[in-house]
Design an enzyme around this catalytic site. Structure first.
Site: not given
Length: 535
Positions: A328, A350-351, A372, A440
């Protein structure tokens, strides 16, 4: 401090008030019931009865009175928790504990700020101040999100036992109760108007044209330049100057000339109406490399952290270069209410983009990531944006969204409208072996909708991914698709979850438009950003 808060509340309520509260007729048969009776109408009756019963030896006169008592007690509990959190600093004997504590201490201060303006804003007092119940629901939603962020950061750094006393104190339950009580004061809206570029009458035509200006050197309050041709060579230095030089609620413009600025920046929640404008997303870049793998929480890894209301960014790229191997790593974290990002770039893996809380709007932006990479619990609309999915590590799958709505009364969600979802160049060679999903469920009531968006063939036919191979939130989430196009837009083989739906009704889809999700018709016009309010 009290005077500053009052002035801020007056500005926000008079300028940005969105929905009007229902008339408080109080004809309900529960009017006049005791504390126990009123608390039974909340999701968490026991802490409600305990804290209200110990603090108030009175019977609520009506539901408006009960709401104010609830807000007051919730604020008091949060202040008590903040005092405990501050005292815990002396026990931060490791870098990981210190990092988690720093987040929680700040997030509790932010929560108190939100609860304070909710309490004061919904009072009718000598100033005539009376914010809308929709504003209150937005601020309460942010307050609850802050505490969840505190908890999740401690889990990431494996110090949850250290942080547990900070969050195990019924503050979350009391905020949840406040959300439920305030929900009864909201006036539902269902606006299918397709008009665009609408402006509130109180905003001048000169201010509307602000974003279309090309002469930033002359219009800006300060200039930032790598070549030292401006007053500052650091973006944060200019923000710090704005905190001392800014007067009232006038917009403060910081022009950031082309260049790569390697720094982490922050705009505090008491610094409102800041505008950062660059020379274009290819030329003005703010970059950092913090990540969870390097000892930061996801929250604190952000290259830019924006909290002050009314923030605008134009023509800037926010980048995190930690790379896919470091987990992240946030490029931008925004909790700025009524904020706009226009023609900006967000680059990470990521993120990438944490749309943390409150009302946000993104127009003509480029967003790059892997897992994500659009996540958080804001009420946010992305319009005419390009969403590029990058190549993840070997064996990983890509997930575009992870929306974090944790309470059914939070007025939050992610809406992607008139945009394009495509593979970035580095993903194209491995498209056949890399699965990509639209989203998700990060939290129990996760809510994400795609409206009239082009979806390329990179998206898996099932569309949506379960959270960690479980059936978590399948019945309570809300995932919808409305009139999308492109080779990946077919809904024939989508997931069969109870909470997923192919939206066929324009009335249902319109709940997630600019007009209704973020009530943008009453505030977006003031920014000068062109937008569609409906479908």
């Amino acid at each position: 401090m009290a005077t500053k808060l009052l002035l801020l509340l007056i500005h926000i309520c008079l300028s940005f008030s969105i929905f009007q509260a229902l008339p408080d007729s109080d004809e309900s048969p529960t009017a006049g019931g005791d504390i126990s009776f009123w608390c039974q109408t909340t999701p968490h009756p026991e802490p409600c009865k305990y804290f209200l019963g110990h603090q108030f030896d009175i019977r609520p006169q009506n539901r408006t009175h009960f709401r104010q008592l609830m807000f007051q007690v919730t604020l008091d509990r949060a202040q008590h928790a903040q005092n405990y959190t501050a005292a815990l600093e002396s026990q931060c004997r490791s870098r990981r504990k210190r990092a988690a504590w720093n987040d929680c201490n700040k997030l509790y201060r932010d929560t108190i700020f939100q609860l304070n303006r909710t309490l004061e804003g919904t009072k009718t007092n000598a100033t005539g101040l009376n914010c809308s119940s929709f504003d209150a629901q937005t601020w309460l939603s942010a307050a609850l999100t802050n505490l969840e962020t505190c908890r999740s950061g401690s889990v990431e750094l494996n110090v949850s036992k250290f942080i547990a006393p900070i969050i195990g104190n019924n503050v979350s339950e009391m905020i949840s109760n406040s959300l439920a009580v305030n929900e009864g004061f909201l006036t539902p809206r269902n606006d299918t108007n397709n008009g665009d570029q609408e402006f509130p009458s109180w905003f001048t035509s000169g201010d509307r044209r602000l974003l279309q200006s090309s002469s930033w050197s002359s219009r800006a309050n300060v200039v930032v330049a790598k070549d030292r041709s401006g007053r500052f060579s650091s973006v944060q230095a200019a923000i710090n100057y704005a905190a001392t030089a800014k007067r009232g609620n006038a917009r403060f413009i910081i022009y950031v000339k082309r260049g790569v600025y390697a720094e982490n920046i922050a705009v505090a929640n008491n610094l409102n109406n800041i505008m950062l404008v660059g020379d274009g997303l290819r030329y003005t870049i703010i970059t950092g490399s913090r990540s969870v793998a390097r000892g930061f929480t996801t929250y604190s890894s952000a290259t830019a952290g924006i909290d002050g209301s009314g923030f605008i960014a134009r023509g800037i790229t926010f980048r995190n270069t930690a790379g896919p191997q470091n987990g992240q790593a946030v490029a931008l974290r925004s909790a700025s209410d009524l904020s706009v990002y226009y023609a900006c770039g967000f680059e990470g893996y990521q993120d990438t983009l944490l749309v943390h809380a409150q009302r946000q709007f993104y127009k003509l932006c480029y967003i790059y990531g892997t897992i994500d990479f659009i996540f958080g619990n804001a009420a946010v609309v992305f319009q005419n944006c390009l969403i590029y999915v990058r190549r993840p590590l070997h064996g990983q799958v890509n997930v575009i969204t992870a929306q974090g709505r944790a309470d059914p009364y939070q007025n939050t969600g992610i809406s992607i409208q008139f945009s394009r979802i495509m593979a970035a160049p580095d993903l194209v060679p491995v498209l056949q072996t890399t699965r990509t999903y639209l989203g998700r469920p990060w939290q129990q009531y996760s809510r994400t909708v795609l409206i009239k968006t082009y979806i390329d063939s990179l998206i898996s036919p099932q569309g949506w991914l379960a959270w960690q191979n479980s059936n978590f939130a399948w019945d309570t989430l809300y995932y919808g698709e409305y009139r999308n196009i492109g080779p990946g837009s077919s809904t024939r083989n989508r997931v069969k979850w109870k909470g997923y739906r192919v939206i066929s009704s324009a009335n249902e889809a319109s709940r997630f438009t600019v007009a209704n999700l973020i009530a943008g018709r009453t505030w977006l016009g003031s920014t000068g950003v062109p937008f569609y309010s409906g479908l």
